[in-house]
Design a protein around this motif. Structure first.
Motif, mmCIF file in Angstrom:
data_model
loop_
_atom_site.group_PDB
_atom_site.id
_atom_site.type_symbol
_atom_site.label_atom_id
_atom_site.label_comp_id
_atom_site.label_asym_id
_atom_site.label_seq_id
_atom_site.Cartn_x
_atom_site.Cartn_y
_atom_site.Cartn_z
ATOM 1 N N LYS A 123 0.826 -1.211 0.000
ATOM 2 C CA LYS A 123 0.000 0.000 0.000
ATOM 3 C C LYS A 123 0.860 1.260 0.000
ATOM 4 C CE LYS A 123 -4.216 -1.768 2.053
ATOM 5 N NZ LYS A 123 -5.188 -1.581 3.131
ATOM 6 N N GLN A 124 1.935 1.235 0.763
ATOM 7 C CA GLN A 124 2.831 2.388 0.849
ATOM 8 C C GLN A 124 3.426 2.722 -0.517
ATOM 9 O OE1 GLN A 124 5.885 1.861 3.778
ATOM 10 N NE2 GLN A 124 7.110 3.547 3.021
ATOM 11 N N TRP A 125 3.680 1.714 -1.322
ATOM 12 C CA TRP A 125 4.306 1.915 -2.629
ATOM 13 C C TRP A 125 3.314 2.228 -3.745
ATOM 14 C CZ3 TRP A 125 8.241 -2.733 -2.907
ATOM 15 C CH2 TRP A 125 9.254 -2.514 -1.976
ATOM 16 N N ARG A 126 2.008 2.161 -3.459
ATOM 17 C CA ARG A 126 0.987 2.290 -4.510
ATOM 18 C C ARG A 126 1.184 3.540 -5.371
ATOM 19 N NH1 ARG A 126 -4.317 1.932 -2.006
ATOM 20 N NH2 ARG A 126 -4.053 -0.309 -2.226
ATOM 21 N N ALA A 127 1.227 4.702 -4.768
ATOM 22 C CA ALA A 127 1.320 5.951 -5.535
ATOM 23 C C ALA A 127 2.653 6.052 -6.272
ATOM 24 C CB ALA A 127 1.111 7.147 -4.613
ATOM 25 N N MET A 128 3.742 5.761 -5.582
ATOM 26 C CA MET A 128 5.062 5.855 -6.218
ATOM 27 C C MET A 128 5.205 4.867 -7.366
ATOM 28 S SD MET A 128 7.674 6.521 -2.997
ATOM 29 C CE MET A 128 7.514 4.837 -2.431
ATOM 30 N N ALA A 129 4.617 3.693 -7.229
ATOM 31 C CA ALA A 129 4.740 2.650 -8.259
ATOM 32 C C ALA A 129 4.044 3.039 -9.557
ATOM 33 C CB ALA A 129 4.183 1.332 -7.736
ATOM 34 N N GLN A 130 3.081 3.948 -9.482
ATOM 35 C CA GLN A 130 2.413 4.405 -10.700
ATOM 36 C C GLN A 130 3.330 5.267 -11.551
ATOM 37 O OE1 GLN A 130 -1.156 6.244 -9.213
ATOM 38 N NE2 GLN A 130 -2.141 4.277 -8.829
ATOM 39 N N GLN A 131 4.350 5.833 -10.925
ATOM 40 C CA GLN A 131 5.302 6.707 -11.631
ATOM 41 C C GLN A 131 6.642 6.026 -11.906
ATOM 42 O OE1 GLN A 131 3.946 9.623 -12.481
ATOM 43 N NE2 GLN A 131 2.148 9.015 -11.312
ATOM 44 N N ASP A 132 6.865 4.885 -11.292
ATOM 45 C CA ASP A 132 8.169 4.218 -11.365
ATOM 46 C C ASP A 132 7.955 2.757 -11.758
ATOM 47 O OD1 ASP A 132 10.553 2.809 -10.654
ATOM 48 O OD2 ASP A 132 11.059 4.348 -9.185
ATOM 49 N N VAL A 133 8.348 2.415 -12.973
ATOM 50 C CA VAL A 133 8.108 1.081 -13.508
ATOM 51 C C VAL A 133 8.806 0.006 -12.677
ATOM 52 C CG1 VAL A 133 8.481 -0.409 -15.523
ATOM 53 C CG2 VAL A 133 7.742 1.968 -15.831
ATOM 54 N N GLU A 134 10.047 0.261 -12.293
ATOM 55 C CA GLU A 134 10.787 -0.741 -11.515
ATOM 56 C C GLU A 134 10.141 -0.959 -10.144
ATOM 57 O OE1 GLU A 134 12.347 1.834 -13.068
ATOM 58 O OE2 GLU A 134 13.325 0.730 -14.687
ATOM 59 N N LEU A 135 9.732 0.136 -9.514
ATOM 60 C CA LEU A 135 9.055 -0.002 -8.228
ATOM 61 C C LEU A 135 7.716 -0.712 -8.423
ATOM 62 C CD1 LEU A 135 9.078 0.496 -5.207
ATOM 63 C CD2 LEU A 135 8.008 2.719 -5.636
ATOM 64 N N GLY A 136 7.054 -0.441 -9.535
ATOM 65 C CA GLY A 136 5.797 -1.130 -9.832
ATOM 66 C C GLY A 136 6.002 -2.637 -9.919
ATOM 67 N N ALA A 137 7.110 -3.042 -10.542
ATOM 68 C CA ALA A 137 7.406 -4.474 -10.644
ATOM 69 C C ALA A 137 7.699 -5.071 -9.265
ATOM 70 C CB ALA A 137 8.587 -4.697 -11.589
ATOM 71 N N LEU A 138 8.445 -4.334 -8.443
ATOM 72 C CA LEU A 138 8.714 -4.804 -7.073
ATOM 73 C C LEU A 138 7.413 -4.898 -6.272
ATOM 74 C CD1 LEU A 138 11.938 -2.849 -6.054
ATOM 75 C CD2 LEU A 138 11.694 -5.317 -6.322
ATOM 76 N N ARG A 139 6.539 -3.917 -6.459
ATOM 77 C CA ARG A 139 5.259 -3.919 -5.750
ATOM 78 C C ARG A 139 4.435 -5.142 -6.133
ATOM 79 N NH1 ARG A 139 -0.002 -2.059 -6.506
ATOM 80 N NH2 ARG A 139 -1.002 -1.437 -4.568
ATOM 81 N N GLU A 140 4.467 -5.523 -7.393
ATOM 82 C CA GLU A 140 3.744 -6.723 -7.825
ATOM 83 C C GLU A 140 4.316 -7.973 -7.167
ATOM 84 O OE1 GLU A 140 0.865 -7.095 -9.611
ATOM 85 O OE2 GLU A 140 0.808 -4.921 -9.291
ATOM 86 N N ARG A 141 5.626 -7.997 -6.964
ATOM 87 C CA ARG A 141 6.240 -9.141 -6.278
ATOM 88 C C ARG A 141 5.830 -9.182 -4.806
ATOM 89 N NH1 ARG A 141 12.293 -8.621 -8.286
ATOM 90 N NH2 ARG A 141 12.679 -10.236 -6.751
ATOM 91 N N VAL A 142 5.747 -8.012 -4.178
ATOM 92 C CA VAL A 142 5.275 -7.948 -2.790
ATOM 93 C C VAL A 142 3.822 -8.407 -2.722
ATOM 94 C CG1 VAL A 142 4.741 -6.382 -0.865
ATOM 95 C CG2 VAL A 142 6.909 -6.164 -2.081
ATOM 96 N N LYS A 143 3.024 -7.986 -3.699
ATOM 97 C CA LYS A 143 1.622 -8.406 -3.761
ATOM 98 C C LYS A 143 1.516 -9.927 -3.882
ATOM 99 C CE LYS A 143 -2.522 -7.378 -6.491
ATOM 100 N NZ LYS A 143 -3.015 -6.596 -7.646
ATOM 101 N N ALA A 144 2.375 -10.517 -4.701
ATOM 102 C CA ALA A 144 2.381 -11.978 -4.846
ATOM 103 C C ALA A 144 2.806 -12.650 -3.540
ATOM 104 C CB ALA A 144 3.303 -12.390 -5.993
ATOM 105 N N LEU A 145 3.761 -12.072 -2.829
ATOM 106 C CA LEU A 145 4.174 -12.613 -1.527
ATOM 107 C C LEU A 145 3.039 -12.508 -0.513
ATOM 108 C CD1 LEU A 145 7.824 -11.277 -1.097
ATOM 109 C CD2 LEU A 145 7.096 -13.667 -1.292
#
Length: 154
Positions: A76-98
């Motif tokens: 959740k903390q990364w939600r807004a930043m991940a919309q602007q940062d592709v690499e962070l978005g990919a990391l966020r998806e991995r956290v979501k999978a975890l």
């Protein structure tokens, strides 16, 4: 009826209205894995004795607090930043999978706990869900009803 809890949870979550109800309940502090387990136990006709309710909570609460919730906070903390940062978005998806895998592991633990509990003891009287939701103050009872309706079709 799904034989295992994980399949039950997946099929329930996919039903109309269930995802919305689960997310609303989760935002209010409810343990959705525990609630889904309760619905599964209701369908199996397992009597909700106080010792059983407590045994489920004893398994679920530390796992939620120490494993699932920290992953959810990061996601959740990364939600807004991940919309602007592709690499962070990919990391966020991995956290979501975890986070999803952590919930699956919790459901497996809950299922292992209840394997010896007799099934078919009584007709479903819809008390597991309420027994497991009592610890959340001001819980959205409409969302509880919506979740049950997604399972029972009522």
């Amino acid at each position: 009826m799904c034989a295992d809890l994980w399949s039950f949870a997946l099929s329930t979550y996919a039903r109309a209205g269930a995802e919305d109800a689960c997310l609303r309940l989760q935002e209010q502090g409810a343990d959705v894995c525990l609630l889904l387990c309760g619905l599964w136990l209701e369908q199996r006709g397992v009597v909700p004795e106080p010792e059983r309710v407590q045994a489920l909570r004893t398994i679920a609460q530390p796992w939620q607090a120490d494993v699932v919730q920290p992953l959810r906070r990061v996601r959740k903390q990364w939600r807004a930043m991940a919309q602007q940062d592709v690499e962070l978005g990919a990391l966020r998806e991995r956290v979501k999978a975890l986070e999803l895998e952590a919930e699956r592991q919790l459901l497996l633990r809950l299922e292992a706990l209840v394997q010896s509990w007799p099934t078919g003891e009584q007709a479903t009287d819809q008390v597991w869900l309420e027994a497991l939701a009592t610890e959340v103050a001001n819980l959205d009872h409409d969302a509880l009803h919506q979740l049950r309706a997604a399972v029972t079709g009522t």
